[in-house]
Design an enzyme around this catalytic site. Structure first.
Site, PDB file in Angstrom:
ATOM      1  N   ASN A 190      22.590  38.287  28.248  1.00 28.05           N
ATOM      2  CA  ASN A 190      24.037  38.278  28.479  1.00 28.05           C
ATOM      3  C   ASN A 190      24.466  36.898  28.977  1.00 28.05           C
ATOM      4  OD1 ASN A 190      22.657  38.915  30.868  1.00 28.05           O
ATOM      5  ND2 ASN A 190      24.420  39.963  31.772  1.00 28.05           N
ATOM      6  N   GLU A 192      27.676  35.146  30.761  1.00 28.38           N
ATOM      7  CA  GLU A 192      28.966  35.412  31.413  1.00 28.38           C
ATOM      8  C   GLU A 192      29.823  34.151  31.488  1.00 28.38           C
ATOM      9  OE1 GLU A 192      28.103  37.469  35.092  1.00 28.38           O
ATOM     10  OE2 GLU A 192      27.558  39.292  33.978  1.00 28.38           O
ATOM     11  N   CYS A 201      27.568  40.490  25.900  1.00 25.58           N
ATOM     12  CA  CYS A 201      26.349  41.245  26.231  1.00 25.58           C
ATOM     13  C   CYS A 201      25.128  40.706  25.481  1.00 25.58           C
ATOM     14  CB  CYS A 201      26.498  42.707  25.831  1.00 25.58           C
ATOM     15  SG  CYS A 201      27.884  43.541  26.571  1.00 25.58           S
ATOM     16  N   GLU A 203      22.984  42.303  23.755  1.00 26.56           N
ATOM     17  CA  GLU A 203      22.787  42.892  22.429  1.00 26.56           C
ATOM     18  C   GLU A 203      23.556  42.123  21.368  1.00 26.56           C
ATOM     19  OE1 GLU A 203      23.603  44.303  25.260  1.00 26.56           O
ATOM     20  OE2 GLU A 203      23.301  46.471  25.266  1.00 26.56           O
ATOM     21  N   CYS A 234      26.942  48.984  25.596  1.00 28.97           N
ATOM     22  CA  CYS A 234      28.350  49.364  25.726  1.00 28.97           C
ATOM     23  C   CYS A 234      28.913  49.705  24.349  1.00 28.97           C
ATOM     24  CB  CYS A 234      29.135  48.228  26.377  1.00 28.97           C
ATOM     25  SG  CYS A 234      29.408  46.850  25.258  1.00 28.97           S
ATOM     26  N   CYS A 237      29.061  46.820  21.731  1.00 22.35           N
ATOM     27  CA  CYS A 237      27.770  46.492  21.112  1.00 22.35           C
ATOM     28  C   CYS A 237      27.348  47.566  20.110  1.00 22.35           C
ATOM     29  CB  CYS A 237      26.698  46.316  22.188  1.00 22.35           C
ATOM     30  SG  CYS A 237      26.942  44.809  23.142  1.00 22.35           S
TER      31      CYS A 237
HETATM   32  O1  LIG Z   1      24.249  46.913  27.605  1.00 22.45           O
HETATM   33  C1  LIG Z   1      24.695  46.002  28.320  1.00 22.45           C
HETATM   34  C2  LIG Z   1      25.482  46.250  29.429  1.00 22.45           C
HETATM   35  C3  LIG Z   1      25.927  45.163  30.186  1.00 22.45           C
HETATM   36  N1  LIG Z   1      25.603  43.908  29.833  1.00 22.45           N
HETATM   37  C4  LIG Z   1      26.051  42.765  30.623  1.00 22.45           C
HETATM   38  C5  LIG Z   1      27.477  42.379  30.492  1.00 22.45           C
HETATM   39  C6  LIG Z   1      27.748  41.701  31.790  1.00 22.45           C
HETATM   40  O2  LIG Z   1      27.330  40.345  31.714  1.00 22.45           O
HETATM   41  C7  LIG Z   1      26.837  42.406  32.778  1.00 22.45           C
HETATM   42  C8  LIG Z   1      27.558  43.384  33.676  1.00 22.45           C
HETATM   43  O3  LIG Z   1      28.346  44.229  32.938  1.00 22.45           O
HETATM   44  O4  LIG Z   1      25.887  43.075  31.992  1.00 22.45           O
HETATM   45  C9  LIG Z   1      24.816  43.652  28.724  1.00 22.45           C
HETATM   46  O5  LIG Z   1      24.490  42.512  28.424  1.00 22.45           O
HETATM   47  N2  LIG Z   1      24.381  44.716  28.002  1.00 22.45           N
HETATM   48 ZN   LIG Z   2      27.702  45.433  25.218  1.00 18.99          ZN
END
Ligand SMILES: O=c1ccn([C@H]2C[C@H](O)[C@@H](CO)O2)c(=O)[nH]1
Ligand SMILES: [Zn+2]
Length: 276
Positions: A190, A192, A201, A203, A234, A237
């Site tokens: 992920n 940010e 994310c 994925e 989520c 994704c």
């Molecule tokens: O399946 C998921 C769920 C959350 N996140 C990340 C998004 C964000 O950076 C952090 C908190 O939501 O986790 C993912 O990468 N994948």
């Molecule tokens: Zn996601």
């Protein structure tokens, strides 16, 4: 349900590369077969590895014929927490058979183990139709086992990527490993942003990387989080995964030994589609 355990006994002289006979691996295979056969045996199964001379000796002692054999097994009974059975594999014969059949040594020994185990569970191979049933089961369990090992590898790849996650705002690091149908594994983390809504994310990062490498067909995706909880993808994704591979297996993992395999049909049963 108490799990069955394996005790490995080595008897004789043979040369086997390290890592082929791992207790943990064979316990997984045992668990897979017992579950598939709906048998609940607690206690111990001996896995005895012997050389050709020892196998001949055992064959003579129990069957009156001094001849070599690849595998032999005994079932002792279902009393709880006892040694309930024994699978004896002749390593030199297994190595030779692997060469002839063009199998890997791991596969050959796994096959022999499954074969011996199925005998323990009551299967027979004297009649052609019984042999057919056994062969099909052997193949089925070997494939299931290989798939399990592949999934374990995928999860380990994802775990190794966790450090690369950029998650200073949520502090929730996530990593993914996407298995393409051509066998390549593409990872993601992920990423940010100070403008929170721009975060992406793990994925979708993996899918975008893969697509930009010319890969659009995916078999499985493993998702892990630093918190070692089950991190479910989520909705966004899931929709993106559906776009490319509706049949993809989603592995949510707490570790390479503790994971769930889910399909998009249960995670996102009504995905958006322009096709009516
Ligand atoms: O399946 C998921 C769920 C959350 N996140 C990340 C998004 C964000 O950076 C952090 C908190 O939501 O986790 C993912 O990468 N994948
Ligand atoms: Zn996601």
């Amino acid at each position: 349900m108490k799990a069955s355990q394996i005790r490995i006994v080595e008897c004789g002289e043979f040369n086997l590369q390290r890592g082929v006979i791992l207790k943990r691996k064979f316990e997984k295979l045992l668990q897979l077969v017992l579950k598939g056969e709906r048998r609940d045996l607690s206690g111990i199964l001996n896995l005895v590895l012997v050389d050709t001379e020892k196998m001949r000796e055992l064959k003579e002692r129990f069957f009156g014929k001094r001849e070599s054999s690849d595998v032999m097994s005994f079932f002792y009974g279902e009393e709880e927490d006892q040694t309930w059975g024994e699978v004896i594999i002749c390593i030199p014969v297994a190595l030779e058979q692997a060469k002839v059949a063009g199998n890997s040594i791991d596969d050959e020994i796994s096959l022999l183990f499954i074969h011996g185990l199925l005998h323990c569970l009551g299967y027979d191979d004297q009649e052609p139709q019984d042999l057919q049933v056994m062969s099909e089961k052997q193949e089925h369990y070997l494939n299931a086992f290989k798939k399990y090992l592949l999934f374990e590898k995928l999860i380990n790849k994802a775990l190794k990527q966790l450090d690369l996650s950029y998650a200073p705002y949520s502090g929730y690091r996530v990593a993914s490993a996407l298995l393409c149908t051509d066998g390549t594994i593409v990872t993601g983390v992920n990423v940010e942003n100070a403008s929170f809504g721009l975060s992406i994310c793990a994925e979708r990062v993996a899918v975008s990387k893969a697509v930009s490498m010319g890969k659009r067909d995916f078999e499985a995706i493993a998702i892990v989080s630093e918190k070692r909880d089950f991190c479910y993808p989520c909705g966004a994704c899931l929709q993106v995964l559906t776009e490319f591979s509706p049949g993809i297996k989603v592995l949510v993992a707490r570790s390479s030994e503790d994971f769930k395999v889910l399909g998009l049909e249960e995670l996102l049963p009504h995905s958006f589609s322009l096709k009516q």
